[in-house]
Design an enzyme around this catalytic site. Structure first.
Site, PDB file in Angstrom:
ATOM      1  N   ASN A 208      23.735  -8.958   0.491  1.00  0.00           N
ATOM      2  CA  ASN A 208      22.423  -9.293  -0.081  1.00  0.00           C
ATOM      3  C   ASN A 208      22.163 -10.780   0.116  1.00  0.00           C
ATOM      4  O   ASN A 208      23.012 -11.497   0.644  1.00  0.00           O
ATOM      5  CB  ASN A 208      22.357  -8.870  -1.553  1.00  0.00           C
ATOM      6  CG  ASN A 208      23.413  -9.566  -2.384  1.00  0.00           C
ATOM      7  OD1 ASN A 208      23.400 -10.784  -2.518  1.00  0.00           O
ATOM      8  ND2 ASN A 208      24.351  -8.790  -2.924  1.00  0.00           N
ATOM      9  N   ASP A 276      25.558  -2.838  -5.831  1.00  0.00           N
ATOM     10  CA  ASP A 276      25.678  -1.712  -6.759  1.00  0.00           C
ATOM     11  C   ASP A 276      26.430  -0.539  -6.126  1.00  0.00           C
ATOM     12  O   ASP A 276      27.048   0.248  -6.819  1.00  0.00           O
ATOM     13  CB  ASP A 276      24.290  -1.249  -7.199  1.00  0.00           C
ATOM     14  CG  ASP A 276      23.639  -2.273  -8.121  1.00  0.00           C
ATOM     15  OD1 ASP A 276      24.366  -2.826  -8.967  1.00  0.00           O
ATOM     16  OD2 ASP A 276      22.437  -2.542  -7.982  1.00  0.00           O
ATOM     17  N   LYS A 286      35.613   0.620  14.685  1.00  0.00           N
ATOM     18  CA  LYS A 286      34.189   0.331  14.887  1.00  0.00           C
ATOM     19  C   LYS A 286      33.431   1.608  15.263  1.00  0.00           C
ATOM     20  O   LYS A 286      33.858   2.342  16.165  1.00  0.00           O
ATOM     21  CB  LYS A 286      34.046  -0.726  15.994  1.00  0.00           C
ATOM     22  CG  LYS A 286      32.631  -1.232  16.110  1.00  0.00           C
ATOM     23  CD  LYS A 286      32.486  -2.240  17.239  1.00  0.00           C
ATOM     24  CE  LYS A 286      31.009  -2.492  17.481  1.00  0.00           C
ATOM     25  NZ  LYS A 286      30.760  -3.026  18.790  1.00  0.00           N
ATOM     26  N   PRO A 303      32.098  -0.488  -9.385  1.00  0.00           N
ATOM     27  CA  PRO A 303      32.309  -0.743 -10.816  1.00  0.00           C
ATOM     28  C   PRO A 303      31.336  -1.823 -11.284  1.00  0.00           C
ATOM     29  O   PRO A 303      31.036  -2.749 -10.531  1.00  0.00           O
ATOM     30  CB  PRO A 303      33.754  -1.256 -10.876  1.00  0.00           C
ATOM     31  CG  PRO A 303      34.086  -1.701  -9.495  1.00  0.00           C
ATOM     32  CD  PRO A 303      33.253  -0.866  -8.567  1.00  0.00           C
ATOM     33  N   ILE A 305      31.098  -4.897 -13.172  1.00  0.00           N
ATOM     34  CA  ILE A 305      32.094  -5.867 -13.660  1.00  0.00           C
ATOM     35  C   ILE A 305      31.665  -6.439 -15.013  1.00  0.00           C
ATOM     36  O   ILE A 305      32.462  -6.549 -15.942  1.00  0.00           O
ATOM     37  CB  ILE A 305      32.298  -6.982 -12.615  1.00  0.00           C
ATOM     38  CG1 ILE A 305      32.643  -6.360 -11.260  1.00  0.00           C
ATOM     39  CG2 ILE A 305      33.382  -7.957 -13.047  1.00  0.00           C
ATOM     40  CD1 ILE A 305      32.480  -7.278 -10.081  1.00  0.00           C
ATOM     41  N   LYS A 337      18.618  -4.194 -20.221  1.00  0.00           N
ATOM     42  CA  LYS A 337      19.879  -4.373 -19.488  1.00  0.00           C
ATOM     43  C   LYS A 337      20.936  -5.006 -20.385  1.00  0.00           C
ATOM     44  O   LYS A 337      22.112  -4.640 -20.345  1.00  0.00           O
ATOM     45  CB  LYS A 337      19.614  -5.266 -18.267  1.00  0.00           C
ATOM     46  CG  LYS A 337      20.705  -5.237 -17.232  1.00  0.00           C
ATOM     47  CD  LYS A 337      20.296  -5.946 -15.951  1.00  0.00           C
ATOM     48  CE  LYS A 337      19.431  -5.079 -15.057  1.00  0.00           C
ATOM     49  NZ  LYS A 337      19.032  -5.775 -13.820  1.00  0.00           N
ATOM     50  N   LYS A 341      24.445  -3.122 -20.948  1.00  0.00           N
ATOM     51  CA  LYS A 341      25.710  -3.679 -20.445  1.00  0.00           C
ATOM     52  C   LYS A 341      26.599  -4.215 -21.561  1.00  0.00           C
ATOM     53  O   LYS A 341      27.756  -4.527 -21.328  1.00  0.00           O
ATOM     54  CB  LYS A 341      25.418  -4.787 -19.431  1.00  0.00           C
ATOM     55  CG  LYS A 341      24.592  -4.280 -18.234  1.00  0.00           C
ATOM     56  CD  LYS A 341      24.980  -4.963 -16.959  1.00  0.00           C
ATOM     57  CE  LYS A 341      24.156  -4.450 -15.801  1.00  0.00           C
ATOM     58  NZ  LYS A 341      24.775  -4.724 -14.512  1.00  0.00           N
TER      59      LYS A 341
END
Ligand code: CTP
Length: 397
Positions: A208, A276, A286, A303, A305, A337, A341
């Protein structure tokens, strides 16, 4: 930096003892006066001559050396220091410390001292993970003993995992943080930062746009207030700041492992943009074109974290701070959130295209705590970091 500070350095018997020579150089260069103590096992790995030559002081090793008792008794030796550093701290030495044994000079000094103690554990990964060592570590941190490392990596014994002694530069940073007296002095902050890379095959990965800039800025701000910082970073564009204990990982699973190994911490700040999902069963070789059309990737969830650490029944940091990268309904989504969490605070930011935040120099955040939402004005990532870290110092005070 450490001018005039007295360090009593206890060198235990492990292969990492060779790194203590570099530590002595770093400490003396920073202006510290190092009094070295070598255990019997330690002298199997480094010679008293090299230790004393680098420290510019005699090496103490024997409890029953009467000359030393006449010159400086073991009680006095344990008290003259501003800080006692144990590097490497072997599993055996940690066990002795936890049990209060005093059967040689090093363990006697550790039992007799009334000055702060910092240990740099170093041992085989299985020994580090053994319940006995976990118990000893928790007893030692409960006694107020500060810990730097261990790092995750390849070990001299050929295994891989947590157990390698922290690098001398990281131990030096921890010593400096300990003796510098800022608002976070004596506190350990764990920070995750950067993106994760999730392999598709040996040459391709999913990533990302996170640069790691916000995490690095938080780490610098924490160091400036005297904290010891464990910095678990994915492959970020921005380098880890000098003075942190950097633990470099690639994938979310490795990040979770490194975070768990770096605990306990007083506060944990999760600034990493963790993928995610990862590719289920990445190819070992490859993937070639022309083998029945385009490949179809199947994903599996990584997971979480932040949620894992926030939900720890034992050893949870006093303060767990997450980030929420949102593109819509920032405050509402981030508030949900925070509850989902189980973290204490969430710093929410708008990463919608056009905001210029992801990978940019500035950030506009909303801090969500149990008391509600607080909008902070758009500012440089350093300024946001300084404000956040000042709030953390206040909360931990
Ligand atoms: N986080 C984490 N581990 C993951 C995913 C996220 O530790 N596997 C942490 C991030 O470091 C951040 C917080 O969780 O502090 C929120 O990340 P974000 O990407 O905003 O949330 P997601 O869990 O991905 O939720 P959603 O996809 O629903 O927005």
């Amino acid at each position: 930096m450490l001018t005039g500070k007295r360090i009593l350095l206890i060198i235990g018997g492990g292969i990492a003892a060779y790194k203590s020579l570099e530590l002595i150089r770093g400490l003396t260069r920073a202006g510290a006066l190092v009094t070295p103590v070598l255990t019997r096992a330690g002298s199997e790995f480094v010679t008293p001559l090299s230790v004393s030559a680098l420290a510019g002081e005699k090496v103490y090793s024997d409890l029953w050396d009467l000359t030393d008792e006449a010159e400086m008794g073991h009680i006095q030796l344990s008290r003259v220091a501003d800080l006692v550093v144990v590097a490497p701290a072997t599993a055996d030495l940690m066990a002795k410390m936890a049990a209060g044994l005093a059967d040689d000079l090093a363990s006697t000094l550790l039992l007799a001292t009334d000055t702060p103690v910092l240990i740099a554990p170093a041992m085989n990964v299985r020994m580090w993970q053994h319940p006995a060592t976990r118990r000893n570590l928790s007893a030692l941190t409960g006694d107020g003993i500060a810990v730097v490392g261990p790092a995750v990596g390849d070990m001299a014994c050929g295994e891989h995992g947590p157990g390698r002694m922290a690098e001398p530069a990281d131990i030096l940073a921890a010593v400096t943080a300990r003796l510098s007296g800022g608002a976070l002095s004596g506190r350990h902050l764990l920070i995750t930062s950067g993106p994760t890379h999730e392999p598709i095959d040996p040459v391709r990965y999913i990533a990302n746009r996170s640069s790691g800039a916000q995490g690095a800025a938080i780490a610098r701000a924490a160091l400036a207030l005297g904290a010891r910082v464990s910095f678990v970073t994915g492959p970020a564009a921005v380098a880890a700041p000098d003075g942190v204990e950097a633990i470099r990982v690639e994938t979310a699973q490795q990040m979770l492992e490194a975070v768990t190994a770096a605990l306990p911490a007083d506060a944990a700040i999760f600034a990493a943009a963790v993928a995610d999902w990862r590719v289920a069963g990445p190819s070992g070789s490859k993937i070639k074109k022309g083998q029945g059309g385009s490949p179809v990737l199947e994903f599996t969830e990584n997971p979480d974290i932040l949620a894992h650490v926030a939900g720890m029944a034992e050893g949870r940091p006093l303060l767990v701070v997450g980030f929420a990268a949102e593109t819509d309904d920032v405050t509402a989504n981030a508030t949900a959130k925070r509850a989902r969490k189980g973290c204490d605070w969430i710093l929410a930011n708008d990463v919608s295209p056009g905001s210029g935040i992801m990978g940019g120099a500035e950030n506009a955040v909303t801090l969500i705590t149990g008391d509600g939402a607080e909008d902070w004005p758009r500012a440089g990532k350093d300024a946001v970091a300084a404000r956040l870290v000042a709030r953390i110092a206040e909360a931990l005070a």
